[in-house]
Design a protein around this motif. Structure first.
Motif, PDB file in Angstrom:
ATOM      1  N   ARG A 223      26.222  66.234   5.539  1.00 57.53           N
ATOM      2  CA  ARG A 223      25.612  67.488   6.041  1.00 57.53           C
ATOM      3  C   ARG A 223      23.949  67.714   5.674  1.00 57.53           C
ATOM      4  O   ARG A 223      23.166  68.147   6.536  1.00 57.53           O
ATOM      5  CB  ARG A 223      26.381  68.897   5.478  1.00 57.53           C
ATOM      6  CG  ARG A 223      27.762  68.922   5.706  1.00 57.53           C
ATOM      7  CD  ARG A 223      28.357  70.393   5.435  1.00 57.53           C
ATOM      8  NE  ARG A 223      27.988  70.759   4.235  1.00 57.53           N
ATOM      9  CZ  ARG A 223      29.154  70.548   3.204  1.00 57.53           C
ATOM     10  NH1 ARG A 223      30.363  69.895   3.546  1.00 57.53           N
ATOM     11  NH2 ARG A 223      29.094  70.921   2.025  1.00 57.53           N
ATOM     12  N   LEU A 226      22.460  65.235   8.185  1.00 51.85           N
ATOM     13  CA  LEU A 226      22.501  65.936   9.454  1.00 51.85           C
ATOM     14  C   LEU A 226      21.390  66.899   9.737  1.00 51.85           C
ATOM     15  O   LEU A 226      20.493  66.937  10.655  1.00 51.85           O
ATOM     16  CB  LEU A 226      23.901  66.582   9.855  1.00 51.85           C
ATOM     17  CG  LEU A 226      24.897  65.673  10.247  1.00 51.85           C
ATOM     18  CD1 LEU A 226      26.412  66.595  10.248  1.00 51.85           C
ATOM     19  CD2 LEU A 226      24.778  65.076  11.606  1.00 51.85           C
ATOM     20  N   SER A 352      24.198  61.776  15.900  1.00 47.86           N
ATOM     21  CA  SER A 352      23.464  62.826  15.466  1.00 47.86           C
ATOM     22  C   SER A 352      21.896  62.433  15.932  1.00 47.86           C
ATOM     23  O   SER A 352      20.987  63.111  16.260  1.00 47.86           O
ATOM     24  CB  SER A 352      23.195  62.875  13.922  1.00 47.86           C
ATOM     25  OG  SER A 352      23.023  62.063  12.996  1.00 47.86           O
TER      26      SER A 352
END
Length: 408
Positions: A223, A226, A352
């Motif tokens: 996370r 990202l 991503s």
């Protein structure tokens, strides 16, 4: 997407072929990625000439950068899961063939929308080839040479910027933008032949499934990667996609000088790639934050100092060095979040990165059509500024099985 990477090689039996054939296979994969990177970002140097050819604005022409990224983001997980049990050589060859067809379609497209169809094909190729090819180098050479082979494969990324785009722009200046795409199609066919001849059969190992990808998203390190990737890549591609209009309208240089400026930027990117690889191993947060801060400074100052050639070149060098470090910083965080799943890490990194690339190009296109290239640079700089405290907001949690530097 960088020459320095911490992705672990896919587990497999050691190659029994001769060292020459093994390294030839590595070079074939590297040239495949070089062809993909060059094709993907080639429109950056041809943006204004393609736009004028089809009578579309710079912002609409920027869709050539937006579409491949969004398609790649979707294709990365879907194609990887769909082909998870197929021979990896067959998968790589199929995507290289698709890339060649996309380049030929772009070269002969009678209208702009058909050109965009070719860019859809490029996006599917990026998502599929990258997700498989990013972690495959370790299966082509003995284990002791795996990291060196991976570095060779990822060196294609800065080489695509330093050689591919300026050469493509040079060809376009000499013989038209269609010839640039035609040349890439011919090169890609040659890469396909080498890939088929040099890469051995590679049965699928530890197939990636949607459940595995969903599980990776629960890791705090993933996370964090990202979030950091989103801010920095959004800022970079929001501005860099429209660097050619900026140089032509603000710095007021001709097309030949634009080619030279892009070459200087690409050379700086190669240096930044290796500097970033060395720094992120010891100081992952500081390296990422420094890259974001430098991109912010360069893009914010371009509207102020970029009116002169000297100022534009100096800032492009800083920008190139900083962005050269971004892919290795981002990829390192994805890889260290799950060092036991290199192909899955590659899928998330590719998805991503490409989705954010496209979002940045799209947002920049809206701004450049409604305002100016200088406004694009200023807004991108503001976004990059936000990335600096976000990256350093909290210490990145070290995944199990890694040392204090976050290395497996």
């Amino acid at each position: 997407m960088s020459a320095a990477t911490t992705i672990s090689p896919c587990p497999a039996e050691p190659p029994t072929r001769s060292p020459l054939l093994s390294w030839l296979a590595v070079i074939a994969v590297m040239l495949g990625i070089f062809s993909i990177v060059t094709t993907e970002i080639l429109p950056i140097g041809l943006l204004t000439s393609i736009g004028s050819s089809f009578t579309v604005s710079d912002g609409v022409a920027g869709l050539m950068m937006t579409m491949p990224g969004f398609l790649a983001a979707v294709a990365a997980p879907l194609v990887t899961v769909a082909t998870r049990r197929l021979d990896r050589r067959l998968v790589l060859a199929a995507f290289v063939l698709l890339l060649a067809l996309a380049n030929f379609l772009a070269a002969f497209a009678p209208n702009y929308w058909l050109l965009l169809v070719s860019r859809v094909m490029v996006g599917v190729t990026i998502g599929g080839f990258w997700s498989v090819g990013a972690g495959i180098a370790g299966r082509l050479v003995p284990e002791r040479s795996a990291r060196r082979a991976t570095a060779v494969v990822f060196s294609a990324v800065p080489l695509g910027s330093v050689l591919g785009v300026p050469l493509g722009t040079f060809v376009a200046d000499a013989a038209g933008w269609r010839t640039a795409f035609l040349s890439m199609g011919v090169l890609t066919l040659a890469v396909l032949v080498l890939l088929v001849l040099a890469v051995p059969p590679l049965p699928a190992v530890d197939p990636v499934g949607l459940r595995m990808l969903a599980g990776m998203l629960r890791a705090s390190g993933t996370r964090f990667a990202l979030a950091a990737t989103f801010l920095v890549v959004l800022a970079h591609f929001g501005a860099y996609t429209y660097v050619t209009p900026f140089l032509e309208q603000v710095t007021r240089v001709g097309s030949g000088a634009v080619t030279l400026f892009l070459l200087v930027y690409g050379a700086a990117g190669i240096a930044g790639n290796f500097l970033g690889g060395a720094a992120v191993a010891r100081h992952p947060r500081a390296a990422f934050a420094a890259a974001a801060a430098t991109i912010a400074g360069a893009t914010l100052l371009l509207p102020v100092l970029g009116g002169s050639e000297a100022g534009a070149v100096a800032l492009l060098v800083l920008w190139g060095v900083a962005y050269g470090a971004v892919p290795v910083c981002s990829q390192t965080w994805f890889a260290t979040a799950r060092p036991d799943a290199p192909e899955a890490s590659s899928v998330l990194f590719t998805a991503s990165f490409q989705a954010t690339l496209s979002t940045g190009a799209l947002a920049g296109g809206v701004v450049v059509d409604r305002s100016s290239p200088s406004a694009v640079m200023a807004l991108a700089g503001a976004v990059a500024v936000l990335a600096v405290p976000a990256i350093g907001l909290r210490p990145a949690r070290r995944p199990a099985g890694t040392d204090r530097a976050g290395r497996p």
